[in-house]
Design an enzyme around this catalytic site. Structure first.
Site, PDB file in Angstrom:
ATOM      1  N   ARG A 125       0.823  -1.218   0.000  1.00  0.00           N
ATOM      2  CA  ARG A 125       0.000   0.000   0.000  1.00  0.00           C
ATOM      3  C   ARG A 125       0.857   1.269   0.000  1.00  0.00           C
ATOM      4  NH1 ARG A 125      -4.826  -2.110   3.988  1.00  0.00           N
ATOM      5  NH2 ARG A 125      -6.079  -2.931   2.294  1.00  0.00           N
ATOM      6  N   LYS A 150     -19.777 -18.216  -0.881  1.00  0.00           N
ATOM      7  CA  LYS A 150     -21.241 -18.097  -0.797  1.00  0.00           C
ATOM      8  C   LYS A 150     -21.887 -17.290  -1.915  1.00  0.00           C
ATOM      9  CE  LYS A 150     -21.579 -18.400   4.201  1.00  0.00           C
ATOM     10  NZ  LYS A 150     -21.740 -17.607   5.414  1.00  0.00           N
ATOM     11  N   GLY A 155     -10.908  -9.083  -1.905  1.00  0.00           N
ATOM     12  CA  GLY A 155     -10.305  -9.964  -0.915  1.00  0.00           C
ATOM     13  C   GLY A 155      -9.506 -11.163  -1.365  1.00  0.00           C
ATOM     14  N   GLY A 159     -13.349  -4.021   0.212  1.00  0.00           N
ATOM     15  CA  GLY A 159     -14.742  -3.586   0.369  1.00  0.00           C
ATOM     16  C   GLY A 159     -15.142  -2.549  -0.666  1.00  0.00           C
TER      17      GLY A 159
HETATM   18  P1  AMP Z   1     -15.350 -15.244  -0.393  1.00  0.00           P
HETATM   19  O1  AMP Z   1     -14.846 -14.514   0.803  1.00  0.00           O
HETATM   20  O2  AMP Z   1     -16.830 -15.464  -0.414  1.00  0.00           O
HETATM   21  O3  AMP Z   1     -14.805 -14.698  -1.701  1.00  0.00           O
HETATM   22  O4  AMP Z   1     -14.797 -16.713  -0.243  1.00  0.00           O
HETATM   23  C1  AMP Z   1     -13.442 -17.017  -0.285  1.00  0.00           C
HETATM   24  C2  AMP Z   1     -13.246 -18.366   0.327  1.00  0.00           C
HETATM   25  O5  AMP Z   1     -13.985 -19.319  -0.383  1.00  0.00           O
HETATM   26  C3  AMP Z   1     -11.813 -18.844   0.313  1.00  0.00           C
HETATM   27  O6  AMP Z   1     -11.305 -18.811   1.607  1.00  0.00           O
HETATM   28  C4  AMP Z   1     -11.911 -20.264  -0.207  1.00  0.00           C
HETATM   29  O7  AMP Z   1     -11.209 -21.205   0.586  1.00  0.00           O
HETATM   30  C5  AMP Z   1     -13.398 -20.563  -0.109  1.00  0.00           C
HETATM   31  N1  AMP Z   1     -13.810 -21.586  -1.069  1.00  0.00           N
HETATM   32  C6  AMP Z   1     -13.581 -21.645  -2.379  1.00  0.00           C
HETATM   33  N2  AMP Z   1     -14.067 -22.785  -2.901  1.00  0.00           N
HETATM   34  C7  AMP Z   1     -14.613 -23.484  -1.883  1.00  0.00           C
HETATM   35  C8  AMP Z   1     -15.244 -24.760  -1.781  1.00  0.00           C
HETATM   36  N3  AMP Z   1     -15.406 -25.540  -2.843  1.00  0.00           N
HETATM   37  N4  AMP Z   1     -15.669 -25.153  -0.566  1.00  0.00           N
HETATM   38  C9  AMP Z   1     -15.497 -24.371   0.510  1.00  0.00           C
HETATM   39  N5  AMP Z   1     -14.906 -23.159   0.474  1.00  0.00           N
HETATM   40  C10 AMP Z   1     -14.466 -22.720  -0.709  1.00  0.00           C
END
Ligand code: AMP
Length: 395
Positions: free
Chosen positions: A35, A197, A353, A376
Site C-alpha cells: 500500500r 457463498k 479480498g 470492500g
Molecule cells: P469469499 O470470501 O466469499 O470470496 O470466499 C473465499 C473463500 O472461499 C476462500 O477462503 C476459499 O477457501 C473458499 N472456497 C472456495 N471454494 C470453496 C469450496 N469448494 N468449498 C469451501 N470453500 C471454498
C-alpha cells in the site's frame, strides 16, 4: 475527473489521504508495504513539481490513542520507499500539526498521526474535517481502500477544497479499471465469480448481468446452483435457502443472453483438510460424506477455453480452497488462463479480498492488467454503488 496530473504543485502543500493501513509484526515492522508502494507515484508527482506532501492515513482499528497503532512505526518504511526522510507529527490536528505544516519546505514529506485516534474521523465530523483541511492547499484522495466510507478525511473534507481537489494516481487507476470492465468494455466480457457463498455475491451478479457475455461460477458458491438444478452435492458447502435465488439468477442470465458456465467435475474430499482422501467426481453426483473443494480437470479446461476467448475479464473469488495446496490447482489454472488472455491483449481486473490474495500467492500479480487495492470498496463498486469518497471529489 481531475487527477494530480491536472495540477502544478510548485510551492503548494498537497494534503494527501493515503491508505497506509499496512500489516505490522510484533516488533512493529511493516510486513507488507504494497500500500505504501502504491501511493508512491502520487507523492513523487507532488515533490517533482516542487511542492510538499502532507500524508494522512488510518492504521488498524484503535479505540482512542493506542501506541501500537501509531503511524510512527511506519516512518522508516515510508522514507525508504519514497526516497525522502519523512517527518512525523504526533497528531493530525491541532497546534503541533499547524506548526509542522507551516515549517514544511518544498520537497519535504510530513506524515500525520493515525486519523482514527480521533473518533470524529469515522463519524465524518465536519468540524474535524475543517481542522484537517487546514493542513494543505490542495486535497488529494489516493485511498481507494476507504473510498466506500464517508469519513472526515475521505469524503467530508472535500467540501473545503471546492476547486483544489483531485484524485491521486492510484485512485484514478482503480476508477479507470472499473470503467474498463463495467463501462465501455471490449467484448466478449467474462466475469469469474468464486468464493464460498452466493449470498455475498448476489448484488454483484445482479449488477453485472447487463454488462457481461459470460459468467463463470466456481468455488463453494457453485454447489448451490448445482443442487438447485437437481444435482447431489454431498457434504459440499451449499446455501439451501438460496436455491430459488440460484434458479432465478440462471433465468435472468438466460433472458439477458449471458452464458453461464458452471463446473462439471470437482476434486471431492472426505474431510475439509489438506490430508483428506480425494477423488475426481461429476459435480452432479458427489457421494454423501464427500465435499467438493476444488475444480476438476474437465472444468479447468472448460473455464480456460472461455477465458481464452474473452477480451475483458473480471475475476472475484477463488474457485477452490486455494489456502490448502491440495485444492489450489483450479485457482492456479484459472490464474494461468487469465494471465495468458492478458498477454494476448485482453484487459483483466482482479478485485475483492481472497482472489487478490490468491493472485499474489501464486505470482500472477504482474501478469494481469490490474489488481485492485480495495477489498470492500471494490465489492461495493461492483455492486453498482456510488462510493462516497469518489462522489465527493466529483461534486
Ligand atoms: P469469499 O470470501 O466469499 O470470496 O470466499 C473465499 C473463500 O472461499 C476462500 O477462503 C476459499 O477457501 C473458499 N472456497 C472456495 N471454494 C470453496 C469450496 N469448494 N468449498 C469451501 N470453500 C471454498
Amino acid at each position: 475527473m481531475k487527477t494530480v496530473n491536472d495540477f502544478n504543485f510548485k510551492n503548494k502543500k498537497a494534503l494527501i489521504r493515503v491508505d497506509f493501513n499496512v500489516p505490522l509484526d510484533e516488533a512493529q515492522k511493516v510486513t507488507d508495504a504494497t500500500r505504501i508502494e502504491a501511493a508512491k507515484p502520487t507523492i513523487l508527482k507532488v515533490l517533482e513539481d516542487g511542492g510538499s506532501a502532507v500524508l494522512m492515513s488510518h492504521l488498524g482499528r484503535p479505540s482512542g490513542v493506542e501506541e501500537k497503532f501509531s503511524l510512527k512505526h511506519i516512518v522508516d518504511s515510508v522514507s525508504d520507499i519514497i526516497g525522502v526522510q519523512v517527518k512525523f507529527v504526533d497528531n493530525c490536528v491541532g497546534e503541533s500539526v499547524e506548526e509542522a505544516v507551516t515549517n514544511l519546505q518544498n520537497g519535504e514529506v510530513l506524515l500525520l498521526e493515525n486519523l482514527r485516534f480521533h473518533s470524529e474521523e469515522k463519524a465524518g465530523d465536519k468540524d474535524f474535517a475543517a481542522q484537517l483541511a487546514k493542513n494543505g492547499d490542495i486535497y488529494v484522495n489516493d485511498a481507494f481502500g476507504t473510498a466506500h466510507r464517508a469519513h472526515a478525511s475521505t469524503t467530508i473534507i472535500a467540501e473545503f477544497f471546492p476547486e483544489a481537489k483531485c484524485f491521486g494516481l492510484l485512485l484514478a487507476k482503480e476508477i479507470e479499471s472499473l470503467e474498463k470492465v463495467l463501462g465501455s468494455s471490449e467484448k466478449p466480457v467474462t466475469a469469474i465469480l468464486g468464493g464460498s457463498k452466493v449470498s455475498s455475491k448476489i448484488t454483484i451478479i445482479e449488477n453485472i448481468l447487463d454488462k457481461i457475455d459470460h459468467l463463470i461460477i466456481g468455488g463453494g458458491m457453485s454447489f448451490t446452483f448445482i443442487k438447485a438444478m437437481g444435482g447431489s452435492v454431498g457434504n459440499s458447502i451449499c446455501e439451501n435457502d438460496k436455491l430459488d435465488l440460484a434458479l432465478s439468477i440462471l433465468k435472468q442470465a438466460e433472458e439477458k443472453g449471458v452464458k453461464v458456465h458452471l463446473p462439471v467435475d470437482v476434486i471431492a474430499a472426505d474431510d475439509f483438510s489438506n490430508d483428506a482422501k480425494t477423488q475426481i467426481v461429476d459435480i452432479k453426483n458427489i457421494p454423501d460424506g464427500w465435499e467438493g473443494l476444488d475444480a476438476g480437470p474437465k472444468t479447468n479446461v472448460g473455464f480456460s477455453y472461455v477465458i481464452a476467448q474473452s477480451k475483458t475479464i473480471l475475476w472475484n473469488g477463488p474457485i477452490g480452497v486455494f489456502e490448502m495446496p491440495k485444492f489450489a490447482k483450479g485457482t492456479i489454472e484459472l490464474g494461468n488462463a487469465v494471465a495468458d488472455a492478458t498477454e494476448d491483449g485482453a484487459f483483466s481486473l482482479v478485485g475483492g479480498g481472497d482472489s487478490v490474495a490468491a493472485v499474489k500467492q501464486f505470482g500472477f500479480e504482474k501478469k494481469v492488467s490490474y489488481v485492485s487495492t480495495g477489498g470492500g470498496a471494490m465489492l461495493e463498486s461492483l455492486e453498482g454503488k456510488t462510493l462516497p469518497g469518489i462522489a465527493a471529489m466529483l461534486a
